[in-house]
Design an enzyme around this catalytic site. Structure first.
Site, PDB file in Angstrom:
ATOM      1  N   ASP A 137       0.818  -1.214   0.000  1.00 43.10           N
ATOM      2  CA  ASP A 137       0.000   0.000   0.000  1.00 43.10           C
ATOM      3  C   ASP A 137       0.851   1.264   0.000  1.00 43.10           C
ATOM      4  O   ASP A 137       0.319   2.368   0.065  1.00 43.10           O
ATOM      5  CB  ASP A 137      -0.934  -0.007   1.227  1.00 43.10           C
ATOM      6  CG  ASP A 137      -2.040   1.038   1.143  1.00 43.10           C
ATOM      7  OD1 ASP A 137      -2.576   1.238   0.049  1.00 43.10           O
ATOM      8  OD2 ASP A 137      -2.341   1.658   2.180  1.00 43.10           O
ATOM      9  N   SER A 194      -6.817   4.941  -0.102  1.00 44.06           N
ATOM     10  CA  SER A 194      -7.123   3.615  -0.641  1.00 44.06           C
ATOM     11  C   SER A 194      -8.601   3.307  -0.405  1.00 44.06           C
ATOM     12  O   SER A 194      -9.136   3.574   0.675  1.00 44.06           O
ATOM     13  CB  SER A 194      -6.257   2.552   0.036  1.00 44.06           C
ATOM     14  OG  SER A 194      -4.885   2.854  -0.111  1.00 44.06           O
ATOM     15  N   GLN A 196      -5.617  -2.362  -6.770  1.00 43.84           N
ATOM     16  CA  GLN A 196      -6.206  -1.415  -5.811  1.00 43.84           C
ATOM     17  C   GLN A 196      -6.918  -0.290  -6.549  1.00 43.84           C
ATOM     18  O   GLN A 196      -6.446   0.171  -7.593  1.00 43.84           O
ATOM     19  CB  GLN A 196      -5.130  -0.809  -4.918  1.00 43.84           C
ATOM     20  CG  GLN A 196      -5.682   0.139  -3.849  1.00 43.84           C
ATOM     21  CD  GLN A 196      -4.608   0.781  -3.004  1.00 43.84           C
ATOM     22  OE1 GLN A 196      -4.180   1.901  -3.274  1.00 43.84           O
ATOM     23  NE2 GLN A 196      -4.139   0.069  -1.985  1.00 43.84           N
TER      24      GLN A 196
END
Length: 307
Positions: free
Chosen positions: A225, A249, A299
């Site tokens: 991430d 995110s 993502q």
């Protein structure tokens, strides 16, 4: 480059890294402790955030901790092969996070777990993870891109030196993950008019990790991430701190293909196929130093750019 950035660059050249940023084995040990959750009940765990956290909990942290919680309820011979997660609310780093595990299924070959992270009685994150008993089968993989060795590249602090004054406190947070940028920063690509996009970095835990396979998977989940949304920004030549962009995110999916160690170099190769309606999609591939494809990630992130 500002005077503050010049001074940071001078310190990096003299010392090999900025003295204001904590790195190395002590920081890695702190990350390991962060991922070692407290068991409150049979299927309930509690985690905390670092004292030096930003205003909200880092997404990779809550994803890594949730995967630890799931893995603590699964026999060790079953290896995690995928996870799918949603970031629901911003997490507050000043209070603990409670992870509630639901044992969805225990089959002959597969185990499924669902985890909800809770603060102040509300869900901030949810994760579904699947575990599989290793077995023989078909085997093929894409090849790794041709990139320079990580030892030939500057560390992240050196690469980001000219952003020290823009990123503020974010620039001095402890760095348990050593990051070496292969691709140029987005603002430099914008200056050259080269906006093909994509983001490539070498990564590894900046120290030695214990021999716990689940821990290595959780550390890679944590790291996944960190730079993925950069591939979306690269398509437009903009970057955090350098431009007026706010991001978060939204969801995150990972598939683990082959065993690896997160304290050895792996290449994170990411691109963005689409961005619209203030959302961007990014996909990434992780390659071990020997070229083997070890994981794939997708993502979607929220990205708002202001004038």
């Amino acid at each position: 480059m500002t005077e503050a950035a010049r001074q940071a660059a001078a310190d990096l050249e003299r010392l090999g890294g900025t003295p204001e940023v904590a790195t190395g084995q002590p920081v890695v040990d702190h990350l390991v402790a962060l991922l070692d959750l407290e068991r409150i009940e049979e299927n309930i765990f509690r985690g905390v955030s670092p004292a030096e956290s930003p205003v909200r909990v880092f997404g990779g942290q809550v994803a890594g901790q949730a995967l630890v919680a799931a893995g603590r309820t699964v026999p060790p011979e079953r290896k995690v092969h995928s996870l799918h997660a949603y970031f629901i609310r911003p997490g507050d780093p000043s209070i603990p996070i409670v992870y509630e595990v639901d044992r969805i299924r225990d089959g002959r070959s597969f185990t499924t777990r669902r985890v909800v992270a809770v603060q102040r009685g509300k869900a901030i994150f949810s994760l579904s993870a699947s575990f599989h008993v290793p077995e023989a089968g078909l085997d093929h993989a894409d090849g790794m891109p041709d990139v320079p060795d990580p030892e030939s590249l500057p560390n992240r602090a050196w690469s980001m030196a000219e952003l020290v004054d823009k990123l503020g406190a974010m620039a001095t947070l402890p760095r348990p993950i050593d990051i070496r940028y292969v691709t140029e920063p987005p603002w430099k690509a914008r200056e050259r008019g080269d906006l093909e996009g994509g983001n490539q970095v070498w990564m590894r835990a900046d120290g030695t990790l214990p021999d716990d396979e689940l821990l290595h998977v959780c550390v890679l989940t944590y790291a996944s991430d960190m730079t993925l949304l950069d591939s979306i920004l690269a398509r437009h030549g903009i970057y955090w701190g350098y431009d007026n962009v706010v991001g978060a995110s939204l969801d995150h999916a990972l598939w683990f293909h082959r065993p690896f160690r997160a304290d050895e170099w792996f290449l994170y190769d990411s691109v963005s196929p689409s961005a619209s309606d203030a959302r961007g999609l990014a996909t990434g591939r992780f390659f071990a130093r020997d070229g083997s494809l070890i994981a794939t990630v997708v993502q979607e992130g929220l990205l708002r750019v202001y004038d």
